[in-house]
Design a protein around this motif. Structure first.
Motif, PDB file in Angstrom:
ATOM      1  N   LEU A 149      87.198  80.973  52.776  1.00  0.00           N
ATOM      2  CA  LEU A 149      87.565  80.639  51.406  1.00  0.00           C
ATOM      3  C   LEU A 149      87.774  81.908  50.595  1.00  0.00           C
ATOM      4  O   LEU A 149      87.074  82.907  50.796  1.00  0.00           O
ATOM      5  CB  LEU A 149      86.477  79.777  50.769  1.00  0.00           C
ATOM      6  CG  LEU A 149      86.109  78.506  51.546  1.00  0.00           C
ATOM      7  CD1 LEU A 149      84.866  77.861  50.959  1.00  0.00           C
ATOM      8  CD2 LEU A 149      87.275  77.540  51.564  1.00  0.00           C
ATOM      9  N   ASP A 150      88.711  81.863  49.658  1.00  0.00           N
ATOM     10  CA  ASP A 150      88.978  83.027  48.808  1.00  0.00           C
ATOM     11  C   ASP A 150      88.028  83.061  47.613  1.00  0.00           C
ATOM     12  O   ASP A 150      87.107  82.236  47.514  1.00  0.00           O
ATOM     13  CB  ASP A 150      90.455  83.070  48.383  1.00  0.00           C
ATOM     14  CG  ASP A 150      90.870  81.914  47.479  1.00  0.00           C
ATOM     15  OD1 ASP A 150      89.997  81.217  46.894  1.00  0.00           O
ATOM     16  OD2 ASP A 150      92.091  81.707  47.342  1.00  0.00           O
ATOM     17  N   ALA A 151      88.248  83.965  46.697  1.00  0.00           N
ATOM     18  CA  ALA A 151      87.367  84.137  45.539  1.00  0.00           C
ATOM     19  C   ALA A 151      87.335  82.907  44.639  1.00  0.00           C
ATOM     20  O   ALA A 151      86.368  82.696  43.908  1.00  0.00           O
ATOM     21  CB  ALA A 151      87.792  85.364  44.740  1.00  0.00           C
ATOM     22  N   ASN A 152      88.371  82.078  44.689  1.00  0.00           N
ATOM     23  CA  ASN A 152      88.423  80.840  43.902  1.00  0.00           C
ATOM     24  C   ASN A 152      87.872  79.648  44.680  1.00  0.00           C
ATOM     25  O   ASN A 152      87.975  78.519  44.236  1.00  0.00           O
ATOM     26  CB  ASN A 152      89.862  80.542  43.462  1.00  0.00           C
ATOM     27  CG  ASN A 152      90.376  81.579  42.514  1.00  0.00           C
ATOM     28  OD1 ASN A 152      89.663  82.051  41.638  1.00  0.00           O
ATOM     29  ND2 ASN A 152      91.633  81.965  42.696  1.00  0.00           N
ATOM     30  N   VAL A 153      87.332  79.907  45.850  1.00  0.00           N
ATOM     31  CA  VAL A 153      86.775  78.904  46.755  1.00  0.00           C
ATOM     32  C   VAL A 153      87.859  77.931  47.244  1.00  0.00           C
ATOM     33  O   VAL A 153      87.609  76.767  47.505  1.00  0.00           O
ATOM     34  CB  VAL A 153      85.568  78.163  46.140  1.00  0.00           C
ATOM     35  CG1 VAL A 153      84.787  77.426  47.210  1.00  0.00           C
ATOM     36  CG2 VAL A 153      84.633  79.125  45.425  1.00  0.00           C
ATOM     37  N   ASP A 154      89.069  78.443  47.360  1.00  0.00           N
ATOM     38  CA  ASP A 154      90.184  77.730  47.974  1.00  0.00           C
ATOM     39  C   ASP A 154      90.362  78.306  49.378  1.00  0.00           C
ATOM     40  O   ASP A 154      89.945  79.441  49.630  1.00  0.00           O
ATOM     41  CB  ASP A 154      91.477  77.944  47.176  1.00  0.00           C
ATOM     42  CG  ASP A 154      91.424  77.308  45.799  1.00  0.00           C
ATOM     43  OD1 ASP A 154      90.868  76.193  45.682  1.00  0.00           O
ATOM     44  OD2 ASP A 154      91.930  77.927  44.833  1.00  0.00           O
ATOM     45  N   GLN A 174      91.585  87.993  52.900  1.00  0.00           N
ATOM     46  CA  GLN A 174      91.371  87.525  51.525  1.00  0.00           C
ATOM     47  C   GLN A 174      90.079  86.717  51.401  1.00  0.00           C
ATOM     48  O   GLN A 174      89.678  86.357  50.308  1.00  0.00           O
ATOM     49  CB  GLN A 174      92.537  86.654  51.068  1.00  0.00           C
ATOM     50  CG  GLN A 174      93.827  87.397  50.876  1.00  0.00           C
ATOM     51  CD  GLN A 174      94.960  86.458  50.503  1.00  0.00           C
ATOM     52  OE1 GLN A 174      95.069  85.352  51.009  1.00  0.00           O
ATOM     53  NE2 GLN A 174      95.789  86.918  49.591  1.00  0.00           N
ATOM     54  N   ARG A 212      86.384  85.479  50.972  1.00  0.00           N
ATOM     55  CA  ARG A 212      85.185  85.945  50.275  1.00  0.00           C
ATOM     56  C   ARG A 212      83.976  85.079  50.607  1.00  0.00           C
ATOM     57  O   ARG A 212      82.845  85.436  50.329  1.00  0.00           O
ATOM     58  CB  ARG A 212      85.400  85.940  48.759  1.00  0.00           C
ATOM     59  CG  ARG A 212      86.486  86.889  48.272  1.00  0.00           C
ATOM     60  CD  ARG A 212      86.087  88.337  48.539  1.00  0.00           C
ATOM     61  NE  ARG A 212      87.153  89.258  48.185  1.00  0.00           N
ATOM     62  CZ  ARG A 212      88.047  89.747  49.022  1.00  0.00           C
ATOM     63  NH1 ARG A 212      88.028  89.413  50.296  1.00  0.00           N
ATOM     64  NH2 ARG A 212      88.978  90.589  48.623  1.00  0.00           N
TER      65      ARG A 212
END
Length: 102
Positions: A48-53, A60, A62
């Motif tokens: 998941l990315d920093a936006n939790v997507d 990318q 995180r």
């Protein structure tokens, strides 16, 4: 069943193994092995990315979200880690665990 004790065992196994890697997928594979050691069968893994997507590319990522099951248990266990990259090496940091009861 006391899930907090089971999940604490998973946390301890991951921390003792010092799961690190040159890619996020190396870390995911290490955590999956620790889940298997604790008696879980990993069923899904997400970066998941920093936006939790869902991360478009592994670099990318995180966060790591893993779902697993235990034999004879219909519930889904969810383990979430932050993905850190100190000194250019990826490593997980335990964030939380949860159980989806069925």
């Amino acid at each position: 069943m006391d899930y907090s004790i089971e999940h604490a065992r998973v946390k301890e196994l991951v921390e003792k193994a010092q799961c690190t890697g040159s890619t996020p997928l190396d870390v995911v594979n290490c955590i999956k092995e620790r889940l298997r050691e604790a008696g879980y069968a990993p069923t899904a893994a997400q970066l998941l990315d920093a936006n939790v997507d869902p991360a478009e590319r592994p670099e990318q990522a995180r966060f790591i979200r893993l779902e697993a099951r235990r034999e004879g248990d219909r519930n889904t266990h969810i383990f979430t880690f932050a993905l850190l990259k100190p000194g250019g090496v990826y490593k997980p940091l335990w964030l939380q665990s949860a159980v989806v009861e069925k």
